[in-house]
Design a protein around this motif. Structure first.
Motif, PDB file in Angstrom:
ATOM      1  N   PHE A 150      19.687 -15.569  -7.605  1.00  0.00           N
ATOM      2  CA  PHE A 150      21.258 -15.610  -7.002  1.00  0.00           C
ATOM      3  C   PHE A 150      20.937 -16.528  -5.815  1.00  0.00           C
ATOM      4  CE2 PHE A 150      20.568 -11.868  -9.565  1.00  0.00           C
ATOM      5  CZ  PHE A 150      21.586 -11.909 -10.689  1.00  0.00           C
ATOM      6  N   GLY A 151      20.090 -17.129  -5.390  1.00  0.00           N
ATOM      7  CA  GLY A 151      20.309 -18.073  -4.379  1.00  0.00           C
ATOM      8  C   GLY A 151      19.261 -17.752  -3.266  1.00  0.00           C
ATOM      9  N   PRO A 152      19.299 -18.500  -2.089  1.00  0.00           N
ATOM     10  CA  PRO A 152      18.272 -18.230  -0.727  1.00  0.00           C
ATOM     11  C   PRO A 152      18.651 -17.052  -0.150  1.00  0.00           C
ATOM     12  CG  PRO A 152      19.380 -20.159  -0.563  1.00  0.00           C
ATOM     13  CD  PRO A 152      19.788 -19.812  -2.059  1.00  0.00           C
ATOM     14  N   ASP A 153      20.171 -16.954   0.015  1.00  0.00           N
ATOM     15  CA  ASP A 153      20.730 -15.700   0.885  1.00  0.00           C
ATOM     16  C   ASP A 153      20.342 -14.308   0.017  1.00  0.00           C
ATOM     17  OD1 ASP A 153      21.585 -17.580   2.683  1.00  0.00           O
ATOM     18  OD2 ASP A 153      23.821 -17.509   1.820  1.00  0.00           O
ATOM     19  N   ARG A 154      20.309 -14.436  -0.983  1.00  0.00           N
ATOM     20  CA  ARG A 154      19.801 -13.369  -1.585  1.00  0.00           C
ATOM     21  C   ARG A 154      18.524 -12.931  -1.561  1.00  0.00           C
ATOM     22  NH1 ARG A 154      22.488  -9.997  -5.588  1.00  0.00           N
ATOM     23  NH2 ARG A 154      21.118  -8.169  -6.115  1.00  0.00           N
ATOM     24  N   GLY A 155      17.732 -13.694  -1.553  1.00  0.00           N
ATOM     25  CA  GLY A 155      16.229 -13.738  -1.344  1.00  0.00           C
ATOM     26  C   GLY A 155      16.038 -13.081   0.029  1.00  0.00           C
ATOM     27  N   LEU A 156      16.792 -13.439   0.997  1.00  0.00           N
ATOM     28  CA  LEU A 156      16.499 -12.993   2.355  1.00  0.00           C
ATOM     29  C   LEU A 156      17.074 -11.740   2.528  1.00  0.00           C
ATOM     30  CD1 LEU A 156      15.965 -13.571   5.357  1.00  0.00           C
ATOM     31  CD2 LEU A 156      18.219 -14.440   5.660  1.00  0.00           C
ATOM     32  N   GLU A 157      18.239 -11.332   1.816  1.00  0.00           N
ATOM     33  CA  GLU A 157      18.684  -9.913   1.726  1.00  0.00           C
ATOM     34  C   GLU A 157      17.617  -8.720   1.159  1.00  0.00           C
ATOM     35  OE1 GLU A 157      22.372  -9.570  -0.504  1.00  0.00           O
ATOM     36  OE2 GLU A 157      23.272 -11.194   0.890  1.00  0.00           O
ATOM     37  N   GLU A 158      16.615  -9.447   0.278  1.00  0.00           N
ATOM     38  CA  GLU A 158      15.703  -8.520  -0.225  1.00  0.00           C
ATOM     39  C   GLU A 158      14.501  -8.733   0.138  1.00  0.00           C
ATOM     40  OE1 GLU A 158      16.018  -9.930  -4.224  1.00  0.00           O
ATOM     41  OE2 GLU A 158      17.774  -8.800  -4.677  1.00  0.00           O
ATOM     42  N   ARG A 159      14.500  -9.099   1.490  1.00  0.00           N
ATOM     43  CA  ARG A 159      13.244  -9.344   2.403  1.00  0.00           C
ATOM     44  C   ARG A 159      12.372  -7.875   2.477  1.00  0.00           C
ATOM     45  NH1 ARG A 159      17.238  -9.742   6.152  1.00  0.00           N
ATOM     46  NH2 ARG A 159      17.140  -8.303   7.815  1.00  0.00           N
ATOM     47  N   ARG A 160      10.914  -8.041   2.579  1.00  0.00           N
ATOM     48  CA  ARG A 160      10.317  -6.724   2.460  1.00  0.00           C
ATOM     49  C   ARG A 160       9.322  -6.942   3.782  1.00  0.00           C
ATOM     50  NH1 ARG A 160      13.917  -4.972   0.759  1.00  0.00           N
ATOM     51  NH2 ARG A 160      14.181  -4.479  -1.502  1.00  0.00           N
ATOM     52  N   CYS A 174       0.802  -1.188   0.078  1.00  0.00           N
ATOM     53  CA  CYS A 174       0.053  -0.014  -0.039  1.00  0.00           C
ATOM     54  C   CYS A 174       0.766   1.359   0.013  1.00  0.00           C
ATOM     55  CB  CYS A 174      -0.961   0.127   1.266  1.00  0.00           C
ATOM     56  SG  CYS A 174      -0.072  -0.053   2.878  1.00  0.00           S
ATOM     57  N   ASN A 175       2.081   1.102   0.058  1.00  0.00           N
ATOM     58  CA  ASN A 175       2.995   2.222   0.144  1.00  0.00           C
ATOM     59  C   ASN A 175       2.947   2.982   1.001  1.00  0.00           C
ATOM     60  OD1 ASN A 175       4.845   1.670  -2.140  1.00  0.00           O
ATOM     61  ND2 ASN A 175       3.043   2.142  -3.732  1.00  0.00           N
ATOM     62  N   ARG A 176       2.223   2.741   2.430  1.00  0.00           N
ATOM     63  CA  ARG A 176       2.014   3.527   3.517  1.00  0.00           C
ATOM     64  C   ARG A 176       3.077   2.859   4.680  1.00  0.00           C
ATOM     65  NH1 ARG A 176      -4.238   4.027   3.931  1.00  0.00           N
ATOM     66  NH2 ARG A 176      -4.481   5.373   1.914  1.00  0.00           N
ATOM     67  N   GLY A 177       3.340   3.795   5.822  1.00  0.00           N
ATOM     68  CA  GLY A 177       4.231   3.226   6.649  1.00  0.00           C
ATOM     69  C   GLY A 177       3.723   2.366   7.594  1.00  0.00           C
ATOM     70  N   ILE A 178       4.659   1.505   8.195  1.00  0.00           N
ATOM     71  CA  ILE A 178       4.361   0.504   9.245  1.00  0.00           C
ATOM     72  C   ILE A 178       5.378   1.253  10.375  1.00  0.00           C
ATOM     73  CG2 ILE A 178       4.770  -1.712  10.154  1.00  0.00           C
ATOM     74  CD1 ILE A 178       4.904  -2.792   7.224  1.00  0.00           C
ATOM     75  N   ALA A 179       4.399   1.700  11.511  1.00  0.00           N
ATOM     76  CA  ALA A 179       5.083   2.071  12.603  1.00  0.00           C
ATOM     77  C   ALA A 179       6.000   1.288  13.536  1.00  0.00           C
ATOM     78  CB  ALA A 179       4.104   2.940  13.526  1.00  0.00           C
ATOM     79  N   PRO A 180       6.924   1.866  14.405  1.00  0.00           N
ATOM     80  CA  PRO A 180       7.793   0.968  14.972  1.00  0.00           C
ATOM     81  C   PRO A 180       6.819   0.281  16.123  1.00  0.00           C
ATOM     82  CG  PRO A 180       8.881   2.879  14.758  1.00  0.00           C
ATOM     83  CD  PRO A 180       7.678   3.148  14.055  1.00  0.00           C
ATOM     84  N   GLY A 181       7.102  -0.825  16.408  1.00  0.00           N
ATOM     85  CA  GLY A 181       6.101  -1.442  17.482  1.00  0.00           C
ATOM     86  C   GLY A 181       4.891  -1.919  17.045  1.00  0.00           C
ATOM     87  N   THR A 182       4.717  -2.058  15.622  1.00  0.00           N
ATOM     88  CA  THR A 182       3.363  -2.653  15.185  1.00  0.00           C
ATOM     89  C   THR A 182       3.680  -4.096  14.739  1.00  0.00           C
ATOM     90  OG1 THR A 182       2.705  -0.401  14.377  1.00  0.00           O
ATOM     91  CG2 THR A 182       1.696  -2.358  13.188  1.00  0.00           C
ATOM     92  N   PRO A 183       2.991  -4.936  14.934  1.00  0.00           N
ATOM     93  CA  PRO A 183       3.073  -6.325  14.229  1.00  0.00           C
ATOM     94  C   PRO A 183       2.935  -6.080  12.671  1.00  0.00           C
ATOM     95  CG  PRO A 183       1.657  -6.268  16.257  1.00  0.00           C
ATOM     96  CD  PRO A 183       1.683  -4.865  15.841  1.00  0.00           C
ATOM     97  N   HIS A 184       3.327  -7.066  12.062  1.00  0.00           N
ATOM     98  CA  HIS A 184       3.792  -7.164  10.666  1.00  0.00           C
ATOM     99  C   HIS A 184       4.232  -8.480  10.087  1.00  0.00           C
ATOM    100  CE1 HIS A 184       7.554  -5.106  11.528  1.00  0.00           C
ATOM    101  NE2 HIS A 184       7.692  -5.425  10.523  1.00  0.00           N
ATOM    102  N   VAL A 185       4.193  -8.406   8.487  1.00  0.00           N
ATOM    103  CA  VAL A 185       4.729  -9.643   8.195  1.00  0.00           C
ATOM    104  C   VAL A 185       6.062  -9.423   7.478  1.00  0.00           C
ATOM    105  CG1 VAL A 185       4.525 -11.196   6.142  1.00  0.00           C
ATOM    106  CG2 VAL A 185       2.591 -10.734   7.557  1.00  0.00           C
ATOM    107  N   VAL A 186       6.805 -10.339   7.642  1.00  0.00           N
ATOM    108  CA  VAL A 186       8.306 -10.233   6.963  1.00  0.00           C
ATOM    109  C   VAL A 186       8.273 -11.318   5.973  1.00  0.00           C
ATOM    110  CG1 VAL A 186      10.684 -10.214   6.857  1.00  0.00           C
ATOM    111  CG2 VAL A 186       9.539  -9.055   8.740  1.00  0.00           C
ATOM    112  N   ALA A 187       8.575 -10.801   4.396  1.00  0.00           N
ATOM    113  CA  ALA A 187       8.395 -12.052   3.395  1.00  0.00           C
ATOM    114  C   ALA A 187       9.753 -11.810   2.451  1.00  0.00           C
ATOM    115  CB  ALA A 187       7.294 -11.738   2.433  1.00  0.00           C
ATOM    116  N   TRP A 188      10.168 -12.946   1.978  1.00  0.00           N
ATOM    117  CA  TRP A 188      11.067 -12.908   1.100  1.00  0.00           C
ATOM    118  C   TRP A 188      10.995 -13.919   0.065  1.00  0.00           C
ATOM    119  CZ3 TRP A 188      11.839 -13.944   6.116  1.00  0.00           C
ATOM    120  CH2 TRP A 188      12.409 -15.143   6.608  1.00  0.00           C
ATOM    121  N   SER A 189      11.385 -13.799  -1.067  1.00  0.00           N
ATOM    122  CA  SER A 189      11.449 -14.958  -2.199  1.00  0.00           C
ATOM    123  C   SER A 189      12.210 -16.180  -1.962  1.00  0.00           C
ATOM    124  CB  SER A 189      11.733 -14.288  -3.513  1.00  0.00           C
ATOM    125  OG  SER A 189      11.861 -15.132  -4.531  1.00  0.00           O
TER     126      SER A 189
END
Length: 96
Positions: A74-84, A54-69
């Motif tokens: 370039f391998g699983p380590d690169r996917g982790l580096e590009e987590r969002r 949504c391109n909106r902020g996630i404030a510090p202290g807010t529960p959320h999801v971290v996802a990576w490909s």
């Protein structure tokens, strides 16, 4: 065209994922482009993030999801580096 995030400079070393802040075990889900992603729920964060759904902020202290490909060319380590960080609702609704 979307603007690149300024949170981590291009080619800068990524911060290791702090396993103590995670609120769940990882699971695999289908994400953007039909690719498989590793998804974790985080209880809180110590800094603000911008949700790519949504391109909106996630404030510090807010529960959320971290996802990576799981399918990075370039391998699983690169996917982790590009987590969002996503709002939980944006990830679950598939806002990609």
């Amino acid at each position: 065209m979307a603007r690149r995030s300024s949170k981590r400079p291009y080619r800068a070393e990524h911060r290791p994922l702090d396993m103590g802040r995670l609120g769940s075990m990882p699971r695999t889900q289908t994400g953007p482009g039909g690719a498989e992603f590793t998804v974790r729920h985080v209880r809180s964060g110590d800094k603000p993030y911008t949700c790519p759904g949504c391109n909106r902020g996630i404030a510090p202290g807010t529960p959320h999801v971290v996802a990576w490909s799981n399918e990075s060319l370039f391998g699983p380590d690169r996917g982790l580096e590009e987590r969002r960080h996503w709002h939980s609702a944006c990830w679950e609704r598939g806002l990609w």
